[in-house]
Write a protein that holds these residues in place. Structure first.
Motif, PDB file in Angstrom:
ATOM      1  N   THR A  50       0.859  -0.892   0.004  1.00 29.27           N
ATOM      2  CA  THR A  50      -0.065  -0.133   0.015  1.00 29.27           C
ATOM      3  C   THR A  50       0.931   1.425   0.102  1.00 29.27           C
ATOM      4  O   THR A  50       1.851   1.111   0.918  1.00 29.27           O
ATOM      5  CB  THR A  50      -0.881   0.035   1.354  1.00 29.27           C
ATOM      6  N   LEU A  51       0.700   2.195  -1.170  1.00 27.33           N
ATOM      7  CA  LEU A  51       1.241   3.401  -1.084  1.00 27.33           C
ATOM      8  C   LEU A  51       0.395   4.555  -0.853  1.00 27.33           C
ATOM      9  O   LEU A  51      -0.865   4.605  -1.169  1.00 27.33           O
ATOM     10  CB  LEU A  51       1.794   3.700  -2.490  1.00 27.33           C
ATOM     11  N   GLU A  52       0.689   5.607   0.005  1.00 29.45           N
ATOM     12  CA  GLU A  52      -0.017   6.605   0.457  1.00 29.45           C
ATOM     13  C   GLU A  52       0.648   7.923   0.449  1.00 29.45           C
ATOM     14  O   GLU A  52       1.952   7.940   0.673  1.00 29.45           O
ATOM     15  CB  GLU A  52      -0.670   6.291   2.029  1.00 29.45           C
ATOM     16  N   GLY A  53      -0.113   8.837   0.406  1.00 24.04           N
ATOM     17  CA  GLY A  53       0.397  10.413   0.511  1.00 24.04           C
ATOM     18  C   GLY A  53      -0.826  11.312   0.313  1.00 24.04           C
ATOM     19  O   GLY A  53      -1.715  11.152  -0.128  1.00 24.04           O
ATOM     20  N   LYS A  54      -0.195  12.620   0.995  1.00 27.92           N
ATOM     21  CA  LYS A  54      -1.170  13.798   1.071  1.00 27.92           C
ATOM     22  C   LYS A  54      -0.808  14.709   0.003  1.00 27.92           C
ATOM     23  O   LYS A  54       0.470  14.936  -0.336  1.00 27.92           O
ATOM     24  CB  LYS A  54      -1.174  14.412   2.529  1.00 27.92           C
ATOM     25  N   PHE A  55      -1.863  15.455  -0.733  1.00 27.82           N
ATOM     26  CA  PHE A  55      -1.512  16.368  -1.656  1.00 27.82           C
ATOM     27  C   PHE A  55      -0.956  17.494  -1.031  1.00 27.82           C
ATOM     28  O   PHE A  55      -1.218  17.998  -0.101  1.00 27.82           O
ATOM     29  CB  PHE A  55      -2.859  16.622  -2.455  1.00 27.82           C
TER      30      PHE A  55
END
Length: 165
Positions: A50-55
């Motif tokens: 799982t890859l995640e990030g905030k804009f």
């Protein structure tokens, strides 16, 4: 920030993207959910992650987060609590680059290579399915999700992705 014209990573991806179809019901008035499916294949398995990030905002205020969940059946990209400024031709892109300061100290994407996943609304909850064949055909590791105004050739916002344990 200006970026070069977006390009597809390979002919296989281009063929897959032209086969994208809307798989959900017709949106209701006021609905902000769009779902795009790429047809499935019998390609080999992929390592789950799982890859995640905030804009982070660039040319326009952009909020929300992006998550890519990779399984042995492909990958699903989902935007959550997403909003950005309206644009004439907003596109959802994947990039092997990340958003970081350039030589002048301004935020810039470290790669001009962009994979166009298609158009988006200016405020939407998006869910895009990529089958194993399409996901594994991406030659560079995906390190960010970019909201790109194709008409202006400008990145509105970028979410740098990190792998979740």
């Amino acid at each position: 920030m200006k970026l070069p014209k977006p390009a597809l990573l390979a002919g296989t991806i281009a063929a897959s993207l032209t086969a994208c179809t809307y798989s959900g019901p017709a949106p209701e008035a006021g609905s902000t959910h769009t779902e795009i499916s790429v047809p499935s294949s019998s390609a080999s398995s992929t390592r789950p992650m799982t890859l995640e990030g905030k804009f982070q905002s660039q040319a326009a205020v952009t909020d929300g987060s992006a998550m890519i969940h990779v399984t042995n059946r492909g990958a699903v990209l989902q935007l959550k609590d997403f909003s950005t400024a309206p644009g004439e031709d907003l596109r959802l892109m994947l990039s092997p680059g990340t958003l970081s300061p350039n030589d002048e100290g301004d935020p810039a994407i470290t790669s001009s290579e962009l994979l166009d996943l298609g158009p988006i609304d200016d405020t939407a909850s998006l869910r895009i399915h990529m089958d194993t064949k399409m996901w594994s055909s991406i030659r560079s590791p995906i390190r960010s999700v970019v909201i790109y105004n194709n008409a202006e050739r400008t990145a509105y916002g970028t979410a740098n992705l990190t792998q979740q344990l």
